[in-house]
Design a protein around this motif. Structure first.
Motif, PDB file in Angstrom:
ATOM      1  N   ILE A 233     -48.783  26.482  52.093  1.00 23.15           N
ATOM      2  CA  ILE A 233     -48.606  27.633  51.205  1.00 23.15           C
ATOM      3  C   ILE A 233     -47.260  28.300  51.448  1.00 23.15           C
ATOM      4  CG2 ILE A 233     -49.629  29.779  50.384  1.00 23.15           C
ATOM      5  CD1 ILE A 233     -52.219  28.987  51.831  1.00 23.15           C
ATOM      6  N   GLY A 234     -46.905  28.446  52.712  1.00 26.20           N
ATOM      7  CA  GLY A 234     -45.652  29.122  53.056  1.00 26.20           C
ATOM      8  C   GLY A 234     -45.818  29.914  54.332  1.00 26.20           C
TER       9      GLY A 234
ATOM     10  N   ALA B 186     -39.905  33.432  59.710  1.00 25.71           N
ATOM     11  CA  ALA B 186     -40.962  32.477  59.356  1.00 25.71           C
ATOM     12  C   ALA B 186     -40.616  31.748  58.056  1.00 25.71           C
ATOM     13  CB  ALA B 186     -42.292  33.215  59.216  1.00 25.71           C
ATOM     14  N   ARG B 187     -40.073  32.481  57.105  1.00 22.26           N
ATOM     15  CA  ARG B 187     -39.688  31.886  55.826  1.00 22.26           C
ATOM     16  C   ARG B 187     -38.637  30.795  56.037  1.00 22.26           C
ATOM     17  NH1 ARG B 187     -41.865  30.701  51.627  1.00 22.26           N
ATOM     18  NH2 ARG B 187     -42.853  32.734  51.522  1.00 22.26           N
ATOM     19  N   LYS B 188     -37.661  31.119  56.871  1.00 26.84           N
ATOM     20  CA  LYS B 188     -36.585  30.161  57.151  1.00 26.84           C
ATOM     21  C   LYS B 188     -37.165  28.923  57.842  1.00 26.84           C
ATOM     22  CE  LYS B 188     -32.122  29.997  59.502  1.00 26.84           C
ATOM     23  NZ  LYS B 188     -32.306  29.932  60.960  1.00 26.84           N
ATOM     24  N   ALA B 189     -38.016  29.174  58.829  1.00 27.62           N
ATOM     25  CA  ALA B 189     -38.590  28.051  59.579  1.00 27.62           C
ATOM     26  C   ALA B 189     -39.458  27.178  58.683  1.00 27.62           C
ATOM     27  CB  ALA B 189     -39.427  28.586  60.747  1.00 27.62           C
TER      28      ALA B 189
ATOM     29  N   PRO C 256     -40.534  24.885  67.298  1.00 27.31           N
ATOM     30  CA  PRO C 256     -39.269  25.415  66.772  1.00 27.31           C
ATOM     31  C   PRO C 256     -39.345  26.934  66.543  1.00 27.31           C
ATOM     32  CG  PRO C 256     -39.935  23.469  65.551  1.00 27.31           C
ATOM     33  CD  PRO C 256     -41.086  23.823  66.454  1.00 27.31           C
ATOM     34  N   PRO C 257     -38.241  27.635  66.749  1.00 33.10           N
ATOM     35  CA  PRO C 257     -38.216  29.084  66.546  1.00 33.10           C
ATOM     36  C   PRO C 257     -38.666  29.452  65.135  1.00 33.10           C
ATOM     37  CG  PRO C 257     -36.166  28.336  67.529  1.00 33.10           C
ATOM     38  CD  PRO C 257     -36.938  27.109  67.180  1.00 33.10           C
ATOM     39  N   GLY C 258     -39.378  30.552  65.024  1.00 33.35           N
ATOM     40  CA  GLY C 258     -39.762  31.055  63.709  1.00 33.35           C
ATOM     41  C   GLY C 258     -41.065  30.498  63.175  1.00 33.35           C
ATOM     42  N   VAL C 259     -41.561  29.427  63.784  1.00 32.58           N
ATOM     43  CA  VAL C 259     -42.799  28.823  63.284  1.00 32.58           C
ATOM     44  C   VAL C 259     -43.997  29.715  63.622  1.00 32.58           C
ATOM     45  CG1 VAL C 259     -44.356  26.835  63.496  1.00 32.58           C
ATOM     46  CG2 VAL C 259     -41.887  26.484  63.312  1.00 32.58           C
ATOM     47  N   PHE C 260     -43.966  30.308  64.803  1.00 30.17           N
ATOM     48  CA  PHE C 260     -45.039  31.226  65.199  1.00 30.17           C
ATOM     49  C   PHE C 260     -44.405  32.502  65.754  1.00 30.17           C
ATOM     50  CE2 PHE C 260     -48.157  32.363  68.767  1.00 30.17           C
ATOM     51  CZ  PHE C 260     -48.900  33.189  67.950  1.00 30.17           C
ATOM     52  N   ASN C 261     -44.635  33.598  65.070  1.00 30.42           N
ATOM     53  CA  ASN C 261     -44.051  34.879  65.467  1.00 30.42           C
ATOM     54  C   ASN C 261     -45.160  35.893  65.711  1.00 30.42           C
ATOM     55  OD1 ASN C 261     -41.096  34.157  64.526  1.00 30.42           O
ATOM     56  ND2 ASN C 261     -42.486  33.631  62.857  1.00 30.42           N
ATOM     57  N   VAL C 262     -44.975  36.728  66.715  1.00 27.79           N
ATOM     58  CA  VAL C 262     -45.971  37.765  66.995  1.00 27.79           C
ATOM     59  C   VAL C 262     -45.303  39.129  66.875  1.00 27.79           C
ATOM     60  CG1 VAL C 262     -47.471  38.760  68.761  1.00 27.79           C
ATOM     61  CG2 VAL C 262     -47.311  36.282  68.532  1.00 27.79           C
TER      62      VAL C 262
ATOM     63  N   LEU D  72     -50.555  25.792  61.070  1.00 32.89           N
ATOM     64  CA  LEU D  72     -49.448  24.928  61.496  1.00 32.89           C
ATOM     65  C   LEU D  72     -49.700  23.482  61.081  1.00 32.89           C
ATOM     66  CD1 LEU D  72     -48.520  26.179  65.096  1.00 32.89           C
ATOM     67  CD2 LEU D  72     -47.728  27.014  62.884  1.00 32.89           C
ATOM     68  N   ALA D  73     -50.940  23.047  61.171  1.00 30.92           N
ATOM     69  CA  ALA D  73     -51.255  21.652  60.835  1.00 30.92           C
ATOM     70  C   ALA D  73     -50.856  21.333  59.404  1.00 30.92           C
ATOM     71  CB  ALA D  73     -52.738  21.383  61.052  1.00 30.92           C
ATOM     72  N   MET D  74     -51.074  22.282  58.498  1.00 28.76           N
ATOM     73  CA  MET D  74     -50.746  22.038  57.089  1.00 28.76           C
ATOM     74  C   MET D  74     -49.274  22.309  56.772  1.00 28.76           C
ATOM     75  SD  MET D  74     -53.225  20.671  55.533  1.00 28.76           S
ATOM     76  CE  MET D  74     -52.444  20.672  53.924  1.00 28.76           C
ATOM     77  N   GLY D  75     -48.510  22.765  57.757  1.00 27.78           N
ATOM     78  CA  GLY D  75     -47.070  22.952  57.532  1.00 27.78           C
ATOM     79  C   GLY D  75     -46.654  24.365  57.190  1.00 27.78           C
ATOM     80  N   ASN D  76     -47.551  25.331  57.408  1.00 25.84           N
ATOM     81  CA  ASN D  76     -47.179  26.734  57.205  1.00 25.84           C
ATOM     82  C   ASN D  76     -46.529  27.290  58.460  1.00 25.84           C
ATOM     83  OD1 ASN D  76     -48.898  27.325  54.608  1.00 25.84           O
ATOM     84  ND2 ASN D  76     -50.273  26.279  56.035  1.00 25.84           N
ATOM     85  N   THR D  77     -45.867  28.417  58.323  1.00 28.79           N
ATOM     86  CA  THR D  77     -45.410  29.167  59.490  1.00 28.79           C
ATOM     87  C   THR D  77     -46.175  30.493  59.512  1.00 28.79           C
ATOM     88  OG1 THR D  77     -43.576  30.069  58.204  1.00 28.79           O
ATOM     89  CG2 THR D  77     -43.129  28.108  59.541  1.00 28.79           C
ATOM     90  N   VAL D  78     -46.188  31.129  60.669  1.00 26.96           N
ATOM     91  CA  VAL D  78     -47.115  32.235  60.865  1.00 26.96           C
ATOM     92  C   VAL D  78     -46.428  33.464  61.454  1.00 26.96           C
ATOM     93  CG1 VAL D  78     -49.179  32.968  62.148  1.00 26.96           C
ATOM     94  CG2 VAL D  78     -49.060  30.647  61.201  1.00 26.96           C
TER      95      VAL D  78
END
Lengths: 274, 857
Positions: free
Chosen positions: B182-183, B102-105, B237-243, B206-212
């Motif tokens: 925020i990140g 997520a950090r990378k994405a 894109p990979p890493g933007v949303f992880n479960v 996601l709308a504000m540009g964070n990854t989760v």
């Protein structure tokens, strides 16, 4: 079973401070069809019930003995014989609830139907005294009062009109003639059956309900039936207390039953026209 | 089939089973008019589970991740106990991997053009819509809730959320121009609306540009995993949303991970408190959407039949496992018996059964442990002699079910009235007047939601305003829409899910970097201890300070008192502390506040709050102007005093005074320009967002800019109708104290502004420990910030702390603006449906159920 509604003395308090919230009524009406549904043989049984509650109606200027007679025969035999056989319900002798025609055509109906089903007299609703007089005039005949709910303006008025008619002795209350621009809709039906429930609670008289106009599909008919079941209980699920004023509905009911029996969708021309 | 009515305190009688019914002939059914089973097919879900070999791993960086050797959870369908599959019990290295992805994405995702992010989120909405049936069936099987609800509520709301926030992504540069992502967001969501509540976090993040990185509840992870797969299908894109899946402790690992910048949580108050403590002092943002005990108020002016159906939606929606469930029924005594009768009658044709059966009002409880907990509550009511009414038209003989339950003959002292049961259990209490109804409604530690039933609009609106909760429905209950934020007051948490208000939870001011304090351990039991002052004879400057008199004649001693309740008050313990000049000479004495002074000040603040809130905004603005006017008149005096305390140049101090006046004008302007907006929800009617005051705010001012810092914090709080207990700079409090004479002569009611002086940390301790303070702002040390955040968990108060970092108060970007407005308000959304006339216009959009008619493809 309670006896026929004789009406009660005028009591203004029954229609005072009536509160009906239209948005909330609509919300409930919206979910009537999503909270309940019937499938397979339950659907078949419910559709047969719908057929039994249908009032086949013709109120046209060009009615003649020809189409009235056709309607009568259809009312006596609403479902194709092979379907009745396959569904195993021959012994129930299902017919439509009634045939509704202009008074001038009643004779022809009587001739067409050996036993007269058309003993209900629709009355356009008025104020209490008027309805009461009509009730007296009806004598043994049952009286349906039509509220023309499309003209009521508000749901509170629909409720009040329902209550006034019942107090005056109506046997049935009906949404509309079925020939107006505004058809029977569930929210209005809901308010009317709630009035029936309240009247029953106060007097012990069971008053019938008839939505008329615009009910064309078998699925809609089931929703109206389930509204009766949910709001008033199983006792109201009989032609004695529930009628559907809907002529084209019968065709769709027949088609759905055909599909249940044969697993194929039928063409319209495979059913006797009414 | 006649409805079966359970008598008092009895379990519902069980109707014939489906198997028995199926021997009925059509003729029999024609007579009985019973409902048969109407099951939704589960074949596609079964095939999807088979595709995955019924064993799920995490979904990280765009693909399934199934490390070997992990323990697993057996996932069961609560409605029939059948095992569906297994999910993984994650371990710390899984969190590590997911946060890293997520950090990378985030480095690329946050820099995408808003339009590109909007396209991605739009694509998610479309893809969820395309798989809506699959999601609905899966959610129903995994959770036990009825398919009708997942089809008509959960999934349509999810889709609507993604569309709504695709819009916010598109507009983020214009509508949120002062904010940035925020990140990495750590999302932790519960099992009651597994997909819906995760979407409420994911979409705005996601709308504000964070990854989760999201951790679903261990009972209900499947829809989250399916969503991750569908997002990948949609091209996210990979890493933007992880479960990642796992236990509660595993969730804590996620929340505690140093590279998680914000924790977004929905769940129980208990877990929320734990997470608040866990993240205290780390510089992470946090939002908590917690429990509730929401009132459902029926006045005698209500449409009672409709209100009965409202109760069904309020407490028996999702088996009552809804944080905003209307679980406390308050009925005006004039219609109480009638209403309870109607409600009991309604239950006789209420249907409980298989979740996938489309004829059911209510499905299964998520898990046996939850069912047992509900039963325990109900038993406690029986033990107290309450009347327990349970009835339904049908009730399954197997599976994890609980009947709809109505408890009467209980009072406020009962556990079932006070606590969140989180099941299909309603308690009913009568009330006499609107005032009493409001008191009963607010007699709870929660404040999530509530509804008011009346045809009297004036009554409805006033009660809606007086209930302390984040969502109020008029003549409805449990309406949700992406355009209106949802979240609580009091111990129901803080932060909002939905609407523009929801965006602030996933953004920080552009000028700011996420604070990363050292987060050293502190001794919570010793923090804030203080030793009162002793005489300072060696450094005394007092006799000559304000002299101007002839040599040898001492100045008249000036000792500052506290100012609260509209008057000057002596310290409880009558200790004083010396305030020194920049050269270390004592120049005045101020009171040394202690916990009793805090207690007194908070008490008067609460007395003033209702009246202050009712004051016209115009009046509040006038008071700001009056303050500005008085500082202007004494500009030189204020500047001199600042200079003497701080040792700064005369110019610098004059500038601070000017900036303070400007800031007062700034906030005076906002007194009548931030009341709220009308939200564009799917409701036909008005959904009104009101920016309500937070309540009583405890403010510990920074030491830099003794006057400007004080004014910058005080003014926004009080113009937006809060009352404050404010502690000026510990070392330079005199400029703030000089203002109390101005307060005294102004129109400001006593108790709105309360000033205490003394040790910052000592007073912070007692302010944050006070259970009846709604928010604490702390501008001081790292340790103090950590303390405030940690202790605030006790009653889930809001906090705003600086982690020991200073801000440029003179810079408008940092010293005023939206961030302050966010801190001084809490959002209440009032839903007011309308429509009275017949014939009905079928184009009007009403309640959420079945009004979401999206056209596919």
């Amino acid at each position: 079973m309670s006896e026929r509604n004789t009406g009660v003395n005028w009591n203004e308090s029954w229609i005072k401070d009536v509160k009906v919230n239209l948005s909330a009524v609509k919300a409930r009406a919206d979910t009537l069809g999503t909270r309940r549904c019937v499938k397979k043989k339950w659907q078949a049984a419910w559709l047969l019930k719908a057929a039994a509650c249908i009032d086949l109606t013709t109120l046209a200027g060009d009615d003649t003995v020809v189409n009235v007679q056709r309607l009568c025969y259809k009312a006596k035999n609403p479902i194709r014989a092979d379907l009745v056989e396959a569904l195993g319900v021959k012994q129930l002798g299902i017919t439509c609830g009634a045939v509704c025609v202009y008074p001038s055509r009643v004779g022809e109906v009587k001739q067409s139907l050996k036993e007269c089903g058309g003993s209900a007299i629709p009355i356009a609703s008025g104020i209490y005294e008027e309805v009461q007089q009509m009730r007296e005039a009806c004598g043994e005949a049952h009286m349906k009062t039509i509220l023309a709910t499309g003209e009521c303006g508000t749901m509170a008025n629909v409720y009040k009109a329902s209550m006034v008619c019942m107090m005056a002795g109506a046997d049935f209350i009906k949404t509309s003639t079925g020939k107006e621009g505004v058809n029977a809709i569930l929210p209005v039906g809901l308010v009317m059956v709630r009035a029936i429930r309240e009247y029953y609670k106060r007097t012990g008289y069971k008053v019938g309900f008839k939505p008329a106009g615009g009910i064309r599909s078998a699925k809609e008919a089931c929703v109206w039936l389930s509204m009766m079941k949910e709001e008033l209980g199983d006792e109201w699920l009989t032609p004695k207390l529930f009628r559907l004023g809907a002529s084209s509905l019968l065709l769709d009911v027949e088609r759905q039953l055909y599909h249940y029996v044969y697993g194929r969708y039928a063409a319209t021309h495979e059913f006797a026209m009414s | 089939m006649a409805a079966t009515t359970g008598a008092t305190s009895s379990a519902p009688s069980q109707s014939a089973t489906v198997a028995a019914e199926s021997t009925e002939s059509i003729a029999d059914i024609f007579a009985s008019m019973s409902y048969g089973p109407a099951p939704e097919a589960d074949n596609v879900v079964q095939a999807w589970l088979e595709d995955k070999k019924r064993a799920f791993g995490h979904f990280i960086d765009g693909k399934y991740h199934q490390p070997a050797g992990r323990k697993v959870y057996e996932v069961k369908n609560p409605a029939n106990g059948k095992v569906l599959c297994t999910t993984m019990r994650g371990e710390s290295e899984d969190v590590e991997l997911a946060v890293k992805a997520a950090r990378k994405a985030h480095t690329t995702w946050s820099k995408l053009a808003p339009h590109v992010r909007a396209r991605h989120i739009y694509s998610i909405a479309r893809h969820v819509q395309k798989h809506a049936r699959l999601f609905s069936v899966l959610e129903s099987m995994d959770n036990g809730k009825t398919f009708r609800e997942t089809r008509d509520a959960d999934i349509p709301i999810v889709v609507r959320h993604f569309y709504h926030y695709a819009g916010w992504a598109q507009l983020s540069d214009t509508e949120m121009s002062n904010w940035k992502s925020i990140g990495v967001i750590g999302g932790i969501v519960p099992w009651n609306f597994p997909l819906m509540l995760l979407t409420w976090k994911l979409a705005p993040a996601l709308a504000m540009g964070n990854t989760v990185v999201l951790k679903p509840a261990s009972y209900t992870s499947l829809s989250a995993i399916l969503l991750a797969e569908v997002c990948a299908e949609a091209g996210l894109p990979p890493g933007v949303f992880n479960v990642v899946t796992g236990s509660g402790a595993f969730g804590s690992m996620l929340a505690a991970h140093p590279d998680v910048d914000k924790v977004a949580f929905t769940g129980s108050t208990l877990v929320g408190q734990k997470l608040r403590k866990l993240t205290a002092g780390t510089g992470k943002k946090i939002s908590l959407e917690l429990g509730g005990k929401s009132p459902f108020i029926v006045f005698d002016s209500a449409d009672l039949d409709s209100a009965v159906e409202g109760v069904v939606n309020a407490i028996w929606f999702n088996q009552g496992q809804v944080c905003s469930a209307g679980s406390k029924l308050l009925v005006q005594e004039t219609v109480y018996d009638k209403f309870i009768d109607k409600l009991k009658e309604r239950l006789t044709h209420f249907r409980v059964g298989s979740s996938l059966d489309k004829t059911m009002d209510m499905g299964a409880i998520v898990d046996e442990s939850q069912r047992a907990s509900v039963e325990e509550f109900v038993q406690s009511a029986r033990d107290e002699g309450a009347e327990v009414y349970q009835a339904s038209a049908c009730f399954p003989s197997a599976g994890c079910f609980y009947p709809p339950t109505l408890i009467t003959k209980v009072q406020t002292v009962s556990k079932v009235v006070q606590e969140e049961i989180f099941g299909p259990v309603l308690v009913a209490l009568p009330f006499r007047t609107a005032k009493e109804a409001v008191s009963l409604a607010n007699n709870t530690r929660y404040g999530l939601a509530g509804s008011v039933w009346t045809e009297n609009v004036s009554l409805a609106l006033e009660v809606a305003l007086l209930i302390k909760a984040g969502a109020i429905w008029v003549n409805a209950h449990n309406l949700f829409d992406a355009a209106a934020g949802f979240g609580g007051y009091k111990e129901s948490g803080f932060g909002r899910d939905g609407g523009k208000e929801g965006l602030y939870e996933y953004a920080i001011p552009r000028w700011e970097e996420r604070p990363r304090p050292a987060n050293e351990d502190i001794d919570y039991s010793k923090f804030g201890a203080t030793l009162q002052g002793r005489p300072t004879y060696a450094d005394n400057l007092l006799p000559v300070l304000e002299g101007g008199s002839a040599a040898g004649v001492p100045a008249i001693d000036h000792t500052y008192k506290f100012y609260y309740g509209g008057a000057q008050k002596r310290p409880d313990a009558t200790y004083v502390r010396a305030i020194k000049t920049s050269e270390g000479k004592a120049m005045a004495h101020v009171g040394e506040g202690n916990r009793k002074d805090v207690r007194n000040a908070v008490e008067v603040a609460h007395k003033a709050a209702p009246g202050w809130g009712k004051r016209a905004a115009y009046n509040r603005a006038q008071i700001m102007y009056y303050l500005a006017e008085n500082i202007e008149l004494r500009r030189q005096e204020f500047a001199d005093r600042l200079s003497l305390q701080t040792g700064r140049t005369a110019d610098s101090c004059l500038n601070e005074v000017s900036l303070s006046i400007q800031r007062l004008f700034y906030w005076a302007a906002y007194a009548d320009k931030y009341g709220g907006t009308v939200q564009e929800t799917t409701l036909y009617g008005a959904t009104v967002k009101i920016h309500e005051p937070v309540g009583v705010i405890g403010i510990l001012c920074p030491d830099e800019y003794p006057l400007l810092g004080f004014v910058s914090l005080l003014a926004p709080a009080i113009v937006r109708a809060n009352c404050v207990v404010i502690v000026p700079s510990e070392i330079h409090p005199l400029s703030a104290l000089d203002l109390y004479q101005v307060f005294e002569t102004s129109d400001i009611p006593g108790g709105v502004v309360n000033i205490l002086t003394g040790s910052k940390d000592h007073l912070a301790k007692y302010l944050v420990e006070h259970q009846d303070i709604q928010s604490v702002w702390y501008f001081g040390s790292e340790a103090g910030s950590k303390y405030v955040e940690y202790v605030s968990a006790e009653n889930v108060k809001r906090t705003w702390v600086n982690y020991g970092l200073s801000r440029k108060w003179e810079d408008p970007e940092q010293g005023e603006g939206e961030e302050f407005l966010y801190q001084v308000t809490q959002v209440k959304n009032i839903w007011i449906p309308m429509e009275t006339s017949l014939p009905i216009d079928n184009n009007t959009v009403g309640h959420f159920s079945c009004r979401f008619c999206f056209v596919l493809y």
